[in-house]
Design a protein around this motif. Structure first.
Motif, PDB file in Angstrom:
ATOM      1  N   THR A  41       0.819  -1.209   0.000  1.00 44.91           N
ATOM      2  CA  THR A  41       0.000   0.000   0.000  1.00 44.91           C
ATOM      3  C   THR A  41       0.858   1.266   0.000  1.00 44.91           C
ATOM      4  OG1 THR A  41      -0.175   0.039   2.422  1.00 44.91           O
ATOM      5  CG2 THR A  41      -1.861  -1.185   1.220  1.00 44.91           C
ATOM      6  N   ALA A  42       2.069   1.162   0.526  1.00 42.34           N
ATOM      7  CA  ALA A  42       2.931   2.340   0.620  1.00 42.34           C
ATOM      8  C   ALA A  42       3.455   2.789  -0.739  1.00 42.34           C
ATOM      9  CB  ALA A  42       4.107   2.053   1.556  1.00 42.34           C
ATOM     10  N   THR A  43       3.487   1.887  -1.707  1.00 39.44           N
ATOM     11  CA  THR A  43       4.047   2.242  -3.018  1.00 39.44           C
ATOM     12  C   THR A  43       3.035   2.124  -4.150  1.00 39.44           C
ATOM     13  OG1 THR A  43       4.863  -0.036  -3.276  1.00 39.44           O
ATOM     14  CG2 THR A  43       6.404   1.583  -2.377  1.00 39.44           C
ATOM     15  N   CYS A  44       1.772   1.918  -3.812  1.00 40.71           N
ATOM     16  CA  CYS A  44       0.732   1.799  -4.838  1.00 40.71           C
ATOM     17  C   CYS A  44       0.233   3.187  -5.230  1.00 40.71           C
ATOM     18  CB  CYS A  44      -0.432   0.953  -4.325  1.00 40.71           C
ATOM     19  SG  CYS A  44      -1.817   0.886  -5.493  1.00 40.71           S
ATOM     20  N   PRO A  45       0.392   3.592  -6.486  1.00 42.18           N
ATOM     21  CA  PRO A  45      -0.023   4.941  -6.892  1.00 42.18           C
ATOM     22  C   PRO A  45      -1.511   5.209  -6.704  1.00 42.18           C
ATOM     23  CG  PRO A  45       1.431   3.977  -8.536  1.00 42.18           C
ATOM     24  CD  PRO A  45       1.067   2.881  -7.579  1.00 42.18           C
ATOM     25  N   THR A  46      -2.360   4.226  -7.037  1.00 41.73           N
ATOM     26  CA  THR A  46      -3.796   4.482  -6.915  1.00 41.73           C
ATOM     27  C   THR A  46      -4.217   4.591  -5.445  1.00 41.73           C
ATOM     28  OG1 THR A  46      -4.190   2.093  -7.185  1.00 41.73           O
ATOM     29  CG2 THR A  46      -4.457   3.491  -9.122  1.00 41.73           C
ATOM     30  N   TYR A  47      -3.574   3.854  -4.561  1.00 41.72           N
ATOM     31  CA  TYR A  47      -3.885   3.998  -3.141  1.00 41.72           C
ATOM     32  C   TYR A  47      -3.424   5.364  -2.639  1.00 41.72           C
ATOM     33  CZ  TYR A  47      -4.186   3.088   1.857  1.00 41.72           C
ATOM     34  OH  TYR A  47      -4.498   3.168   3.194  1.00 41.72           O
ATOM     35  N   GLN A  48      -2.267   5.824  -3.135  1.00 40.86           N
ATOM     36  CA  GLN A  48      -1.772   7.138  -2.743  1.00 40.86           C
ATOM     37  C   GLN A  48      -2.746   8.239  -3.151  1.00 40.86           C
ATOM     38  OE1 GLN A  48       1.274   7.664  -1.021  1.00 40.86           O
ATOM     39  NE2 GLN A  48       1.141   5.452  -0.829  1.00 40.86           N
ATOM     40  N   VAL A  49      -3.365   8.097  -4.320  1.00 38.56           N
ATOM     41  CA  VAL A  49      -4.272   9.115  -4.843  1.00 38.56           C
ATOM     42  C   VAL A  49      -5.674   8.989  -4.249  1.00 38.56           C
ATOM     43  CG1 VAL A  49      -5.477   9.900  -6.928  1.00 38.56           C
ATOM     44  CG2 VAL A  49      -3.024   9.466  -7.002  1.00 38.56           C
TER      45      VAL A  49
END
Length: 438
Positions: free
Chosen positions: A32-40
């Motif tokens: 989750t720390a490096t997932c772009p869609t989770y970050q957004v």
């Protein structure tokens, strides 16, 4: 992760592979720390861990995909940053690819989605059709704001201001080497041949100058990645099979590598062995995957000469398909530094730019947010040039910055005696004919 697939379910090779991958997951959440869609988006279901739970439930229960599951799987970029981060070795790429094929088979999409995917699958992999579509998009650009679907507006916005002339260097032929050291086949691609012919031209010049005889194999074309990531296995495997047969013919005459200068294609070609593992072409597919190489890998073997300091700052954008899909992280930067360029890396270089094949066309809102983030971090470096190793990233980033963006191989060609990349040469007539390299 515990799974409960029945013996009957596990007779399906795709399900059996999914079971192996699911069992490797330990729910740690590092992804989750490096997932772009989770970050957004901040939604657990838009993280790899969340999607894994959705896929597990769908496959274990032989459940017809629902709109919620499809929405979150569709939002996945397949950037594969999660695979770089995962401490348990979860092969998320194979899992999400199987889930997409399952969805394609069992889910009835809204007619607008079906129509868009049908159009993309029948245009993008075919350079001539794509050129005609780009021309149509240029004509339609003044009217784009009246279109109700943001995906159609994104398709029109993607068209470049100038469509390059067809390069005859992409035709099947052999380019002899200077002081021959190896013989390689160059994958010329599909969309790249319509969007930017300078990349293949620079690749051929550089390889032949450094001692590689370059073969453009008859019968080779699209790698199949664009349709593969839509879950259209039949179409993607048909395209891949043509490449396998074309390259095997050349391998039987002696071939040291299959060179790929579009990293999105490279990730797929290197996976042909898995894709065809239960196919009569399995052995040949494995042979092809074994010698498929990114252009940076081949150039590291050819020992490019070191260059003087160019006093030029290059911001290097690491394409996800290269750094995560192929785990090639240092070669392009090493080559550029050795050539005399000052190489700069942006913050959060592990995060996707939002291109991801057809993602910027099918998920334009999320893609635009990722593009803005990426461009901000690149421009913060105040570079003279942005370099990347994937045409999709180049088009995506180039649409939002005034900093010229070129392929890494174009800079290396220039540094070793080739012409200045056209994107950097403001005095060059952009309509000039593509040089013939034979």
């Amino acid at each position: 992760m515990q799974t409960t697939f029945t013996p009957e379910q596990l007779t399906d090779p795709g399900t059996a592979r999914a079971n192996e991958i699911l069992r490797a997951c330990v729910h740690c959440g590092f992804c989750t720390a490096t997932c772009p869609t989770y970050q957004v988006l901040g939604d657990e279901l838009d993280s790899p861990r969340g999607r894994i739970y959705l896929i597990k439930d769908m496959l274990e229960n032989n459940r017809k995909p629902d709109a919620k599951t499809v929405k979150h799987i569709d939002r996945c970029l397949s950037c594969l940053a999660c695979m770089t981060t995962c401490p348990s070795g979860v092969h998320y790429m194979h899992l999400v690819d199987h889930a997409r094929a399952y969805i394609e088979e069992h889910y009835n999409r809204p007619w607008s989605d079906r129509a868009l995917r049908w159009v993309l699958a029948r245009i993008l992999p075919y350079p001539t059709r794509f050129r005609v579509a780009l021309l149509g998009a240029k004509i339609a650009r003044p009217f784009a704001r009246f279109l109700p679907d943001p995906r159609l507006r994104a398709m029109i916005a993607m068209a470049p201001k100038t469509i390059p002339p067809v390069s005859r260097n992409d035709d099947p032929q052999v380019f002899p080497a200077q002081a021959k050291k190896m013989r390689v086949a160059l994958m010329t691609g599909c969309a790249q041949k319509a969007l930017n012919t300078d990349i293949n031209d620079a690749t051929i010049r550089l390889l032949t100058r450094m001692g590689a005889e370059v073969v453009v194999a008859s019968g080779a074309g699209c790698c199949g990645a664009l349709t593969h990531h839509m879950g259209k296995e039949g179409e993607s495997h048909a395209a891949a099979a043509k490449n396998i047969r074309a390259w095997v013919r050349e391998m039987d005459q002696g071939l040291d590598a299959i060179v790929i200068n579009t990293s999105g294609c490279g990730t797929t070609v290197k996976d042909y062995g898995h894709m065809f593992r239960n196919d009569p072409l399995a052995a040949d597919a494995a042979r092809v995957s074994a010698i498929a190489m990114d252009i940076s890998e081949v150039l590291m073997q050819l020992d490019l000469p070191k260059g003087d300091d160019k006093n030029t700052k290059v911001a290097y954008h690491a394409a996800c398909s290269l750094q995560h899909g192929q785990q090639i992280k240092t070669h392009p930067k090493t080559l550029l530094k050795n050539a005399g360029f000052t190489v700069l890396e942006p913050a959060d270089s592990h995060l996707c730019c939002g291109s991801a094949g057809t993602y910027n066309l099918m998920q334009p809102e999320i893609s635009a947010q990722l593009k803005s983030r990426k461009v901000d971090t690149l421009e913060a470096l105040r570079p003279d040039i942005i370099a990347a190793g994937n045409i999709g990233c180049m088009v995506q980033i180039g649409s939002a910055t005034q900093v010229p963006i070129v392929h890494t191989v174009e800079l290396l060609d220039w540094a070793t005696g080739g012409p200045k990349p056209p994107a950097l040469d403001t005095e060059r007539n952009t309509k000039m004919k593509v040089p013939i390299l034979r």
